[in-house]
Design an enzyme around this catalytic site. Structure first.
Site, PDB file in Angstrom:
ATOM      1  N   GLU A   1     -14.160  35.725   9.831  1.00  0.00           N
ATOM      2  CA  GLU A   1     -13.431  35.218  11.001  1.00  0.00           C
ATOM      3  C   GLU A   1     -13.127  36.388  11.906  1.00  0.00           C
ATOM      4  O   GLU A   1     -12.847  37.487  11.409  1.00  0.00           O
ATOM      5  CB  GLU A   1     -12.106  34.599  10.562  1.00  0.00           C
ATOM      6  CG  GLU A   1     -12.261  33.351   9.750  1.00  0.00           C
ATOM      7  CD  GLU A   1     -10.998  32.501   9.787  1.00  0.00           C
ATOM      8  OE1 GLU A   1      -9.911  33.077   9.645  1.00  0.00           O
ATOM      9  OE2 GLU A   1     -11.114  31.288   9.989  1.00  0.00           O
TER      10      GLU A   1
ATOM     11  N   HIS B   1     -12.410  26.624   0.029  1.00  0.00           N
ATOM     12  CA  HIS B   1     -13.694  26.516   0.745  1.00  0.00           C
ATOM     13  C   HIS B   1     -14.843  27.233   0.023  1.00  0.00           C
ATOM     14  O   HIS B   1     -15.927  26.693  -0.131  1.00  0.00           O
ATOM     15  CB  HIS B   1     -13.582  27.131   2.144  1.00  0.00           C
ATOM     16  CG  HIS B   1     -12.387  26.678   2.921  1.00  0.00           C
ATOM     17  ND1 HIS B   1     -12.013  25.358   2.996  1.00  0.00           N
ATOM     18  CD2 HIS B   1     -11.482  27.358   3.659  1.00  0.00           C
ATOM     19  CE1 HIS B   1     -10.930  25.259   3.751  1.00  0.00           C
ATOM     20  NE2 HIS B   1     -10.583  26.455   4.158  1.00  0.00           N
TER      21      HIS B   1
END
Ligand SMILES: NC(=O)c1ccc[n+]([C@@H]2O[C@H](COP(=O)([O-])OP(=O)(O)OC[C@H]3O[C@@H](n4cnc5c(N)ncnc54)[C@H](OP(=O)(O)O)[C@@H]3O)[C@@H](O)[C@H]2O)c1
Length: 502
Positions: free
Chosen positions: A230, A254
């Site tokens: 990210e 995730h």
């Protein structure tokens, strides 16, 4: 009931009232309502569909609709169309409710009855609130006769948002508090990564092509990498993130979800949610436990310092709002794991996840073993690249295969080329948002893409020794805007491989 992996045509769900707890919050305005708006526009919602938003803030139906309109304008993938919005918003209502007050749930029941009218719609409760309220909300819904036994006069289901606990014990406590009011089969634990097209495509890719499954094993696969990068920092979630860290926030859910889908054995059928989930649990159970002594060798833990992202100065993690000045919370983790089973024994799996990295990208790559080199011995072509299958999860969704090829010309040279499949160019339409797919599945009672409690618990079990050793592990620092700490490269050196270029 339709299944995401086998059906051709998406069946419309039965009539439903979606009751969103946390209606005045961020998730509702940014993801849930824009997602429902697009489902409505694309014709996937039943004729009889309504949304009832509940939270403490006093709002009229009209004021609530206005607030949501802003969110749809900003975040809907198809923008907003006045005519469609008019039709859609007439199905939206607001009911003020304090989750701690029983009387508010009786008022909610009456409101739902009025909205349902002569029909008996299913009730789908979306708990977009802090998990500390989950048990209380479920209990009060049950107390107000708003949760029914499965198979009763209407289906009642609850979608719950992560975090699913802070560790194994809290995850079990959370589940116990929900089980007092609802059955496991009524609980839909959402992980939005599973709503992404490429993640769903992993199973189709593996089991609908004759080509890959025979080589999907230790004989042909050299190693696997999963990278989730990210470029954003903790934004306005510093307070929450500083207590959680990247392992709890990303890896437990995730990353392990993607890993388990990638590595499962063929289930009995792709139309059976439980069959697929059983196989996922088996993968998680087979992950070799890192004993405290091994953690040092297999994990690199780091935190971002200040740096430059897209040409702008960004602060160090410890200078973010809500973060302690001496915080030792990790914003980056690199790990190597192994799955101890017949198919994967000896194949290293490398995970890296970080915030404030060079760019936003999530990718799974499967690196295949080299071809025998004897044909090219003594030539420039000796160091052939491995074949790599890359599954791009975001921002671009697609799959590519790196193969070695001879460029045109008189010399015998070998260069890697990419065979690319991108969703956009192959199907010509933008992928739906992950939340759209998941909301629709929950309305249809299709649980494959939701996480079962035993998956959650296995994931925590893998991480327990990691958390236990955190204090002894060094915390490295990396510059915001970089690809993480240099020590992460060292982790791979003993295996003779490098991180994939993203
Ligand atoms: N935002 C995201 O992108 C995201 C992503 C993944 C997971 N999640 C999870 O989703 C959940 C919600 O996140 P969020 O970002 O939307 O949080 P948020 O913006 O802080 O919203 C929380 C909501 O809870 C309501 N609430 C708080 N106490 C309440 C009570 N006693 N009774 C009734 N309602 C109450 C608040 O409304 P009132 O103050 O009006 O009551 C508000 O609508 C959290 O568990 C979060 O971890 C969020």
């Amino acid at each position: 009931m339709g299944n995401p992996f086998v059906e051709g045509r998406v069946l419309s769900p039965p009539s439903t009232i979606l009751v969103i707890f946390g209606a005045s919050g961020d998730l509702t305005g940014r993801k849930l309502v824009p997602g429902c708006y697009n489902l409505f526009k694309d014709g996937y919602l039943p004729e009889s569909f309504s949304i009832v938003g509940v939270s403490r803030t006093p709002l009229s139906d009209e004021a609530f609709r206005e607030k949501l309109k802003d969110g749809v304008t900003k975040y809907s993938r198809s923008g907003i169309d006045e005519e469609w919005w008019k039709q859609f918003s007439s199905r939206i209502f607001y009911q003020p409710l304090d989750a701690t007050k029983e009387a508010d749930f009786i008022a909610l029941r009456e409101r739902l009855q009025r909205i349902g009218g002569d029909t008996i719609p299913n009730y789908l409760y979306y708990l977009a609130v802090s998990p500390s309220l989950f048990g209380e909300i479920a209990g009060k819904l049950k107390g107000a006769d708003l949760i029914e036994t499965p198979g009763g006069v209407r289906e009642t289901r609850l979608i719950v948002e992560k975090p699913f606990g802070y560790d194994l014990e809290t995850a079990q406590n959370l589940a116990s508090s929900l089980y007092q009011s609802a059955k496991e089969e009524q609980l839909y634990r959402i992980d939005h990564y599973l709503g992404k097209e490429t993640v769903q495509n992993i199973l189709v890719f593996r089991f609908a092509n004759g080509l890959f499954e025979p080589i999907w094993n230790r004989k042909y696969v050299d190693h696997i990498q999963i990278s989730v990068a990210e470029d954003i920092g903790v934004e306005n979630r510093g307070d929450y993130f500083d207590k959680a860290g990247i392992v709890r926030d990303f890896v437990q859910n995730h990353v392990f979800q993607m890993l388990s889908l990638l590595c499962i054995e063929p289930p009995n059928s792709l139309s059976d949610a439980e069959g697929i989930r059983n196989e996922k649990v088996k993968v998680l159970k087979s992950i070799k436990r890192l004993t405290p002594g091994l953690v040092q060798k297999h994990i690199v833990r780091a935190q971002y310092g200040k740096g430059l992202i897209k040409g702008l100065d960004v602060p160090a993690y410890r200078d973010e709002k809500g973060v302690a000045k001496d915080s030792t919370t990790e914003t980056y983790i690199a790990m190597s794991l192994e799955i101890d089973n017949w198919r994967w024994s000896g194949v290293p799996i490398f995970l890296r996840v970080g915030k404030r990295l060079s760019k936003r990208i999530s990718e799974i790559s499967v690196h295949f073993k080299q071809a025998p080199l004897s044909l090219f011995r003594g030539r420039q072509v000796e160091s052939l690249e491995q074949n790599v299958l890359r599954i791009q999860v975001q921002p671009k969704e697609g799959i590519s295969l790196r193969v070695n090829s001879k460029p045109p010309g008189p010399r015998m040279r070998v260069e890697p080329v990419e065979m690319d499949f991108s969703y956009h160019s192959s199907f010509g339409i933008a992928s739906p948002e992950a939340y759209e797919r998941l909301l629709l599945d929950a309305m249809r009672g299709e649980a494959t893409l939701f996480t079962r409690q035993d998956e959650i618990e296995e994931a925590w079990k893998i991480l327990e020794p990691v958390f236990d050793s955190f204090e002894e592990l060094p915390l490295y620092f990396y510059e915001a805007g970089s690809w993480g700490p240099k020590e992460a490269a060292e982790l791979l050196k003993p295996y003779g491989v490098r991180w994939a270029r993203l």
